[in-house]
Design a protein around this motif. Structure first.
Motif, short mmCIF file in Angstrom:
data_model
loop_
_atom_site.label_atom_id
_atom_site.label_comp_id
_atom_site.label_asym_id
_atom_site.label_seq_id
_atom_site.Cartn_x
_atom_site.Cartn_y
_atom_site.Cartn_z
N GLN A 50 0.84 -1.20 0.00
CA GLN A 50 0.00 0.00 0.00
C GLN A 50 0.87 1.25 0.00
OE1 GLN A 50 -3.46 0.01 0.42
NE2 GLN A 50 -3.97 1.94 1.36
N TYR A 54 0.75 3.24 -3.49
CA TYR A 54 -0.06 4.45 -3.43
C TYR A 54 0.80 5.69 -3.19
CZ TYR A 54 -4.46 2.15 -3.88
OH TYR A 54 -5.52 1.45 -4.38
N GLU B 36 -10.48 5.73 -5.75
CA GLU B 36 -9.43 5.10 -4.96
C GLU B 36 -9.92 4.80 -3.55
OE1 GLU B 36 -6.35 4.11 -5.92
OE2 GLU B 36 -7.26 4.50 -7.85
N ASN B 40 -10.12 1.16 -1.72
CA ASN B 40 -9.48 0.88 -0.45
C ASN B 40 -10.47 0.33 0.57
OD1 ASN B 40 -6.57 1.56 0.36
ND2 ASN B 40 -7.06 2.84 -1.38
N ASN B 43 -10.68 -3.24 -0.16
CA ASN B 43 -9.47 -3.91 0.33
C ASN B 43 -9.54 -4.14 1.82
OD1 ASN B 43 -7.96 -4.44 -1.85
ND2 ASN B 43 -6.78 -2.56 -1.78
N ILE B 68 -5.08 -3.92 -5.57
CA ILE B 68 -4.13 -2.81 -5.63
C ILE B 68 -3.50 -2.74 -7.01
CG2 ILE B 68 -1.90 -2.03 -4.76
CD1 ILE B 68 -2.72 -2.84 -2.03
#
Lengths: 170, 102
Positions: A50, A54, B36, B40, B43, B68
């Motif tokens: 992550q 990101y 996004e 998330n 996720n 992702i």
């Protein structure tokens, strides 16, 4: 708790800030706190991914595009926001609330208990990364390959769109 | 003690904020950020279930990794489209883009 609060406040900030750069920075905060939650859930590999993907990749892309696209847009944006009818905002909020109610109504079906024994078993199996690798390559090899093909297509597609753009500009 | 319920509530809130952002904002870049947020939230659900279900296993984390991956590709393509739009139409406000309107 703290991480959850940062996540929610950051997410609210993302959609309420007028300046897209502020939104992007708040999005970083949100995604980082989600990574923290992953660590708390013993998903260290995902937390690392992550942060890398990101913060490292997606955010740089976002800020880059904001700088390319949005410099002259700010004044325009402020003017355009006033035009946005109150009905549209109310409609959006109502739709979101309906959606939220539908999601919440699915609660209370079957409570899940946290079992520490299972995660002990996982840790015995070679740590988080090793276990994920085992699962991924033993049971999900085809999706893995598909994901790599998807990334390849995305890369080529991004390049092609720029190439087509150059042709059209000429 | 954090239970699966707490994480699901957090995930729901995050997803709803994302939906709200998509529905109310008109800057295409901000809409992408909201997408996004929603990814998330999904996720977070995957990881929560993979950790807190009765028989913990790592399938959820594997799927989150795939998500992702897909999100990264989607952002790359989407931002390329936004740049192309901006160079053609000089705007990223989605309500000023009416190429497909009859």
């Amino acid at each position: 708790m703290l991480l959850a609060a940062v996540t929610v406040l950051g997410a609210i900030g993302v959609i309420t800030r007028k300046n897209p750069v502020h939104s992007a920075l708040l999005l970083i905060a949100t995604l980082m706190s989600v990574a923290g939650i992953y660590v708390l859930l013993e998903a260290e590999f995902l937390a690392a991914v992550q942060v890398l993907v990101y913060a490292g990749g997606v955010m740089v892309l976002f800020l880059f595009v904001i700088m390319l696209v949005d410099l002259e847009q700010r004044g325009k944006d402020a003017g355009a926001r006033k035009k946005l009818s109150r009905g549209a905002v109310a409609g959006g909020i109502v739709l979101t609330l309906v959606f939220l109610c539908v999601l919440l109504s699915t609660f209370g079906m079957e409570p899940l208990g946290a079992s520490a024994a299972g995660s002990e078993a996982l840790r015995a199996g070679g740590g988080n990364l090793g276990s994920i690798a085992l699962v991924m390559f033993r049971y999900y090899l085809l999706p893995f390959e598909l994901a790599s093909v998807l990334l390849l297509v995305a890369m080529v597609g991004g390049d092609r769109s720029r190439a087509l753009q150059a042709v059209r500009d000429r | 003690m954090i239970t699966a319920d707490h994480l699901l509530y957090l995930s729901i809130i995050l997803f709803s904020i994302g939906v709200l952002g998509v529905l109310t904002r008109r800057n295409a870049i901000i809409i992408f950020m909201s997408i996004e947020l929603m990814l998330n939230a999904a996720n977070l659900n995957f990881v929560a279930f993979s950790r807190l279900s009765r028989a913990p296993e790592l399938t959820g984390q594997t799927f989150a990794t795939f998500i992702i991956c897909v999100a990264a590709g989607e952002v790359a393509i989407g931002l390329a489209i936004i740049i192309a739009l901006f160079r053609n139409k000089e705007t990223v406000q989605v309500d000023e883009l009416n190429l497909l309107r009859w």
